[in-house]
Design an enzyme around this catalytic site. Structure first.
Site, PDB file in Angstrom:
ATOM      1  N   TYR A 119      10.024   6.474   5.339  1.00 28.48           N
ATOM      2  CA  TYR A 119       8.871   7.229   4.837  1.00 28.48           C
ATOM      3  C   TYR A 119       8.411   8.308   5.809  1.00 28.48           C
ATOM      4  O   TYR A 119       8.291   9.479   5.448  1.00 28.48           O
ATOM      5  CB  TYR A 119       7.735   6.256   4.504  1.00 28.48           C
ATOM      6  CG  TYR A 119       8.063   5.375   3.327  1.00 28.48           C
ATOM      7  CD1 TYR A 119       8.017   5.865   2.031  1.00 28.48           C
ATOM      8  CD2 TYR A 119       8.453   4.046   3.514  1.00 28.48           C
ATOM      9  CE1 TYR A 119       8.335   5.058   0.946  1.00 28.48           C
ATOM     10  CE2 TYR A 119       8.779   3.239   2.435  1.00 28.48           C
ATOM     11  CZ  TYR A 119       8.718   3.745   1.153  1.00 28.48           C
ATOM     12  OH  TYR A 119       9.057   2.950   0.086  1.00 28.48           O
ATOM     13  N   GLU A 137       0.261 -10.635  -3.760  1.00 26.67           N
ATOM     14  CA  GLU A 137       1.108 -10.005  -4.771  1.00 26.67           C
ATOM     15  C   GLU A 137       1.663 -11.093  -5.685  1.00 26.67           C
ATOM     16  O   GLU A 137       2.216 -12.087  -5.208  1.00 26.67           O
ATOM     17  CB  GLU A 137       2.226  -9.264  -4.051  1.00 26.67           C
ATOM     18  CG  GLU A 137       3.353  -8.736  -4.874  1.00 26.67           C
ATOM     19  CD  GLU A 137       4.456  -8.191  -3.985  1.00 26.67           C
ATOM     20  OE1 GLU A 137       5.634  -8.506  -4.263  1.00 26.67           O
ATOM     21  OE2 GLU A 137       4.166  -7.464  -3.013  1.00 26.67           O
ATOM     22  N   HIS A 175       6.889  -6.347   6.256  1.00 28.13           N
ATOM     23  CA  HIS A 175       6.001  -5.224   6.556  1.00 28.13           C
ATOM     24  C   HIS A 175       5.747  -5.073   8.051  1.00 28.13           C
ATOM     25  O   HIS A 175       4.621  -5.187   8.514  1.00 28.13           O
ATOM     26  CB  HIS A 175       4.660  -5.421   5.848  1.00 28.13           C
ATOM     27  CG  HIS A 175       4.744  -5.530   4.371  1.00 28.13           C
ATOM     28  ND1 HIS A 175       3.743  -6.113   3.606  1.00 28.13           N
ATOM     29  CD2 HIS A 175       5.690  -5.126   3.493  1.00 28.13           C
ATOM     30  CE1 HIS A 175       4.083  -6.067   2.331  1.00 28.13           C
ATOM     31  NE2 HIS A 175       5.261  -5.474   2.239  1.00 28.13           N
ATOM     32  N   ASN A 214       0.233  -3.535   0.839  1.00 31.64           N
ATOM     33  CA  ASN A 214       1.579  -3.054   1.123  1.00 31.64           C
ATOM     34  C   ASN A 214       1.477  -1.707   1.845  1.00 31.64           C
ATOM     35  O   ASN A 214       0.718  -0.841   1.431  1.00 31.64           O
ATOM     36  CB  ASN A 214       2.363  -2.898  -0.171  1.00 31.64           C
ATOM     37  CG  ASN A 214       2.378  -4.179  -0.983  1.00 31.64           C
ATOM     38  OD1 ASN A 214       1.330  -4.621  -1.456  1.00 31.64           O
ATOM     39  ND2 ASN A 214       3.540  -4.775  -1.162  1.00 31.64           N
TER      40      ASN A 214
END
Length: 547
Positions: free
Chosen positions: A65, A403, A488, A526
């Site tokens: 990212y 989640e 993560h 997230n």
């Protein structure tokens, strides 16, 4: 299945084939030996990789990212960029005609340089189900440290290749704890919207959610959450929801509805390959060298930085070593990759003036997993979309956001499965181990207990209300919690500590950090939208002031 599939000693009374089909899941629980890669027709020639002795204006280490944002914005500003990626390009079909292997049948494409799968959910009915695979530069790295396994994407697109695409912007009231030195007004007014637009974020159609068979599991999760008084929220995602509707209608090739997620998604998901990286390549100013690994960055005698790069073969062997010069270097190898590289460069004298905050502030985003065994009147569905779209928010009261995750085994399991993000306070440090020549992480397995306690604020209450129990067969023999891992990783080169407030490594002008290592251990949700938005903020400042 291929003839060389190893036998699996399943439970008595269940056939080998039936056991495999019944337990293959989103988390790769039926790891089968795959065929070794072979040549196939129709592959387009890859662009030439970076040449030994090359000089580039900007070198970006990593294609996740942060690196993708940096490459695009630099190129749009007129700067030529070369991106270095340790993993493969993932642009060529394998012998089965697909780029990515199916999660239910992982083969040589599934894991990064492992000879045995290491699935996050690696037991079913109490039986271990990891299996041998050929060693290959596959898409998912299960990197093991002393107290934790860190799952990371390997390939052009980084973590976007292997995550569930849950594109969550943190609640404004939580942002001060996430990035205390960053102006929240700017983030929520400019950079979060820019990131969401660039990533192609969208939300499921609630009416379709209520009617489609593939989200019955999530509707059961909603019912149980609401009956216990917890806020239930739809979560944005980067999956193409129109494509998924067509999957459900049977008019296109199934991808999310075929359980594809952990080892790549062949259709539907808007990974970085389809968004930021596609735009970056379209500028004509961005080149990418896959299967290249940076091993050193040091000041060059004539200015800029000398970067040593190993070129890898698909079994992990080094096929060439190159030295290139870059005017500017952007570290975007991910929280673990960037942190390890900077710690090594400081300790070994390549960049000795990096400050002592390098390597500190690493966290797991409070990840912990669990399953619940539901009653027979609460079936979760044999067909389950692998793309999660909703969660249970108990952050304010209990420090947990859960989640509602799928378990797409292809059979009815009557199970609800969850990945929780929790407000775990523990932070670890990367350090150089001169004896082994490697970087260690001092995370302790016992540090997961706060995450378990926070997740229990949701699931103990739901179990009490519903009269249900935890599943104990998914992570070991009578083991309730998946507390051995993180999806993560965050931190290790924390913003405004290891760097300045925009990611500059101030002791070395022209060196920058622009990935998840800047975020100190937790985002409350997230993390990839926050990583993207922060990169948008930082690169805008860097272009305006440094170029």
């Amino acid at each position: 299945m291929s003839d060389n599939t190893p036998d699996i000693n399943g439970p008595k009374g269940i056939s080998r084939r039936g056991f495999i089909a019944g337990t293959g899941s989103i988390l790769g629980v039926a790891a089968l030996a795959g065929r070794a890669p072979a040549a196939w027709a129709g592959a387009a020639p890859a662009p030439a990789p970076i040449a030994d002795g090359a000089r580039v204006p900007a070198l970006v280490i990593g294609t996740g990212y942060g690196g993708s944002v940096a490459a695009l914005r630099l190129a749009q500003a007129g700067v030529d960029v070369h991106m270095i990626e340790m993993g493969m390009a993932w642009d060529t079909p394998g012998p089965d005609g697909k780029i990515f292997c199916n999660t239910r049948e992982p083969d040589y494409r599934s894991y990064w340089l492992r000879t045995r799968t290491k699935a996050p959910l690696n037991y079913f009915l109490g039986f271990p189900i990891d299996r041998n695979i050929p060693r290959h530069t596959g898409i998912l790295d299960a990197e093991e440290f002393g107290g934790i396994t860190v799952y990371q994407g390997r390939g052009v697109g980084g973590g976007s290749l292997v995550n569930g695409g849950m594109a969550v912007t943190p609640k404004r009231e939580n942002f001060g704890a996430v990035l205390p030195s960053v102006n929240a007004d700017e983030m929520y007014g400019v950079y979060y919207p820019r990131a969401n637009a660039g990533l192609g974020v969208g939300t499921i159609d609630p009416a379709w959610f209520d009617s489609t068979a593939c989200y019955q599991y999530a509707r059961v999760g909603r019912k149980h959450a609401q009956r216990s008084g917890f806020p239930f929220v739809f979560v944005p995602d980067v999956y193409d929801w129109d494509y998924m509707k067509q999957e459900a209608a049977g008019t296109v090739t199934r991808s999310a509805l075929a359980g594809e997620i952990l080892y790549g998604n062949n259709h539907g998901k808007k990974s970085l390959q389809q968004t930021y990286l596609a735009q970056a390549r379209a500028t004509g100013r961005v080149a990418i060298s896959p299967l290249h690994k940076v091993t050193s960055v040091a000041p060059a005698a004539g200015g800029g930085y000398a970067v040593v790069i190993e070129q890898l073969g698909t079994t992990g062997d080094v096929t060439a070593t190159k030295t290139v010069t870059a005017d500017r270097v952007f570290f975007a190898a991910g929280s673990v990759g960037t942190s390890k590289l900077l710690v090594m460069l400081k300790a070994t004298g390549a960049l000795p003036n990096l400050n002592d905050e390098v390597g500190r502030g690493w966290g797991d985003n409070g990840n912990v997993m669990c399953g619940r065994a539901n009653h027979m009147w609460d079936p979760t569905g044999a067909l389950q979309s692998a793309i999660p779209c909703c969660g249970i928010d108990n952050w304010a009261a209990g420090g947990a956001f859960a989640e509602v995750a799928p378990l797409p085994t292809g059979i009815e399991t009557y199970a609800s499965f969850y990945l929780s993000i929790t407000n775990n306070p523990h932070r670890a440090r990367f350090s150089w181990n001169a004896a082994t020549g490697k970087v260690d992480l001092d995370w302790q397995a016992s540090w997961k207990q706060p995450s378990i306690d926070m997740a229990k604020t949701i699931f103990d209450k739901i179990n009490a209300k519903e009269g249900t129990i935890y599943r104990t067969d998914l992570f070991g023999v009578y083991k309730i919690w998946g507390d051995h891992l993180t999806y993560h990783p965050l931190g290790g080169a924390v913003l405004n500590k290891a760097t300045d407030n925009y990611g500059r490594l101030t002791a070395y002008p022209g060196l920058y950090v622009i990935d998840g290592s800047l975020i100190p251990g937790n985002t409350s949700v997230n993390p990839f939208v926050t990583i993207t938005a922060l990169a948008e903020r930082n690169i805008e400042k860097i272009i305006a002031t440094d170029l």
